[in-house]
Design a protein around this motif. Sequence first.
Motif, PDB file in Angstrom:
ATOM      1  N   HIS B 200       0.836  -1.205   0.000  1.00 52.95           N
ATOM      2  CA  HIS B 200       0.000   0.000   0.000  1.00 52.95           C
ATOM      3  C   HIS B 200       0.870   1.252   0.000  1.00 52.95           C
ATOM      4  O   HIS B 200       0.360   2.344  -0.151  1.00 52.95           O
ATOM      5  CB  HIS B 200      -0.900   0.015   1.241  1.00 52.95           C
ATOM      6  CG  HIS B 200      -2.021  -0.963   1.152  1.00 52.95           C
ATOM      7  ND1 HIS B 200      -2.078  -2.084   1.942  1.00 52.95           N
ATOM      8  CD2 HIS B 200      -3.098  -0.996   0.355  1.00 52.95           C
ATOM      9  CE1 HIS B 200      -3.163  -2.764   1.626  1.00 52.95           C
ATOM     10  NE2 HIS B 200      -3.800  -2.132   0.679  1.00 52.95           N
ATOM     11  N   LEU B 202       2.661   3.374  -1.802  1.00 53.81           N
ATOM     12  CA  LEU B 202       2.787   3.577  -3.234  1.00 53.81           C
ATOM     13  C   LEU B 202       4.099   4.240  -3.624  1.00 53.81           C
ATOM     14  O   LEU B 202       4.754   3.824  -4.578  1.00 53.81           O
ATOM     15  CB  LEU B 202       1.616   4.430  -3.747  1.00 53.81           C
ATOM     16  CG  LEU B 202       0.218   3.960  -3.349  1.00 53.81           C
ATOM     17  CD1 LEU B 202      -0.827   4.781  -4.068  1.00 53.81           C
ATOM     18  CD2 LEU B 202       0.042   2.498  -3.666  1.00 53.81           C
ATOM     19  N   GLU B 203       4.473   5.273  -2.897  1.00 47.98           N
ATOM     20  CA  GLU B 203       5.694   5.984  -3.266  1.00 47.98           C
ATOM     21  C   GLU B 203       6.911   5.077  -3.105  1.00 47.98           C
ATOM     22  O   GLU B 203       7.829   5.107  -3.915  1.00 47.98           O
ATOM     23  CB  GLU B 203       5.855   7.257  -2.412  1.00 47.98           C
ATOM     24  CG  GLU B 203       4.855   8.346  -2.756  1.00 47.98           C
ATOM     25  CD  GLU B 203       4.844   8.721  -4.244  1.00 47.98           C
ATOM     26  OE1 GLU B 203       3.739   8.739  -4.824  1.00 47.98           O
ATOM     27  OE2 GLU B 203       5.899   8.964  -4.833  1.00 47.98           O
ATOM     28  N   ASP B 300       1.420  12.420  -8.611  1.00 44.63           N
ATOM     29  CA  ASP B 300       2.211  11.365  -7.963  1.00 44.63           C
ATOM     30  C   ASP B 300       1.512  10.012  -8.170  1.00 44.63           C
ATOM     31  O   ASP B 300       0.412   9.945  -8.717  1.00 44.63           O
ATOM     32  CB  ASP B 300       2.446  11.671  -6.479  1.00 44.63           C
ATOM     33  CG  ASP B 300       1.160  11.818  -5.705  1.00 44.63           C
ATOM     34  OD1 ASP B 300       0.094  11.503  -6.267  1.00 44.63           O
ATOM     35  OD2 ASP B 300       1.207  12.263  -4.551  1.00 44.63           O
ATOM     36  N   GLU B 302       0.197   8.011  -6.127  1.00 44.95           N
ATOM     37  CA  GLU B 302      -1.068   7.912  -5.392  1.00 44.95           C
ATOM     38  C   GLU B 302      -2.207   8.543  -6.195  1.00 44.95           C
ATOM     39  O   GLU B 302      -3.292   7.968  -6.334  1.00 44.95           O
ATOM     40  CB  GLU B 302      -0.921   8.610  -4.039  1.00 44.95           C
ATOM     41  CG  GLU B 302      -2.070   8.365  -3.110  1.00 44.95           C
ATOM     42  CD  GLU B 302      -1.795   8.984  -1.749  1.00 44.95           C
ATOM     43  OE1 GLU B 302      -1.481   8.236  -0.834  1.00 44.95           O
ATOM     44  OE2 GLU B 302      -1.893  10.222  -1.633  1.00 44.95           O
TER      45      GLU B 302
END
Lengths: 233, 317
Positions: B200, B202-203, B300, B302
């Motif tokens: 989870h 993401l970055e 981004d 996300e």
Amino acid sequence: MKLLSLIHNEARKIGRSVVFWVMLAVFTVLPLMIAVFNSSAANWEAYFADLLGSIGSLLVVGFSFTSAWVFGMEYTNNTLKDMLVKPVPKSYSVLAKFIVIALWNTGIAVFTFAVIAGAGTVIGVSGGSLSTILTICWPFMAASLLIMLVSTTSALFANLTRGYLAPIGITFVIVIVSNVVVQLGYGLYFPWTIPVLLLTGAELDFISMIVLAATGIAGFAGTVAWWRFAEHK
Amino acid sequence: MRTSSRGKIGSAIAIHLENVSKSFGDFPAVRNLSMEVNRGEIIGFLGLNGAGKTTTIKMLLSLLRPSSGSIHMLGSKVDAGNYKLWERVGYLEEATFYPELTVTENLDIARRMHLLSDRNSIARVIQQLDLGAHQDKQAKRLSLGNKQRLGLAKAMLHNPEVLILDEPINGLDPASVVEIRELLLDLSRNRGVTILISSHLLEELSKLVDRIGIMHRGQLIQDMKMNQLEQSLQKSLMLDGRNRGALMRILTEQGYSYAEAADGRLVLAEGSAIAQPEKLAELLVRTGQPPTHLSVVTEDLEGYFLRMIRTAGRKQA
């Protein structure tokens, strides 16, 4: 080699658990209590005759628990997947568990017999000799082996219910049902009462042996099949 | 070991899913999932809770049987009876252990289950995962991060060719996250290990993976390489000035379309404005409304992820 490695794993899981010591305590205290309540026995034959019915029931509960715990704890620890996704046949993993359960249960049976024999000596039961005690010991061990056989069903229940609490509950229900079954005269045909009746001197017939064998095979084969074919969400 | 008749599965492709579906009763958890993962590739799996990621991972590990379709890994069909395959695959589905046993004992149990005679494999993973200070500690007494490290150590004990990791960096502190990322990158780049990872974060995932797959309501709605993803990220121009009303009037007169962001700034999504922001700046200066803020912002991961699942949600509706 493969199987020995798996047996080593299972033995280590049991040996390092709190449950191992709890079982040791239970099978020290309860046989002692049962022995003390029977301290009025006149001789060794009478002493064991009084005890063995109760001890047999205790072994039924105890062996059901060990079988259920060894399999059920893999679910409660979430480690079952660690055993399934490994490069060993699932039948080997199940077999290793059953072998270790049998060794553990044999140890409990020998220990229990030693406790009640020791208690009898301390209480002062008279008229015995080593050969008298051994004459009683062999059928006791044979009955213990038969109890181990029917306890494979607890392993199956532990897998079906994914934990060890449900099979323990089922075992207590079985103990209650066993009393009713014996009262009704069908004790020689109910898997959990046959070994206890053997302990109290009953003669087993062919059907009793078939019932025991079928129960043991169902418990073992059902557990192997569950490990091989069930889905694990 | 069963080997697929298709040669390509046994060569460059490490993981191959073909039209895989899985239903629980009437609920379709995974629908027609097809995907190939090359050897040495790191693929990230993204999705909301219930998107089908864990169900897919469980099917990859043969813990669940697909309702239809087939899964091959390293040239072998994934099947509960094909136990030999797990000699070459490691996994972390959740960090599990025997709580009463120490870290070393837990690893020894895993070593024996893998039929590894080399006891040094335990020392190696303890060193790789920096568990040396905790090796004699009972697993139940480990911190969440170290439990996760133990799970990873178990997954890497047998030098697998494929690693399947479900949320492996959960509970790790920032320094550990970087450490694990570097470890996984090293496994992939220098040892050719194929890694399928769901997360989870993401970055963090974007710093690690070569490819990203987005799952939504049981379907793979996006599967692209990271360099393609960078081109797919939406860009927008953020604009602000002392008189927002005047800015809006000028933009309308000059044919620019815009939207208002939550903080009142103006957002332009037009290609011409993003490509040549200096022209817009010139125009605003000429018309007496010099901007106080003008920047091109790239979406981004996300934002991209949320946009994708919103779009997919609308299509599915």
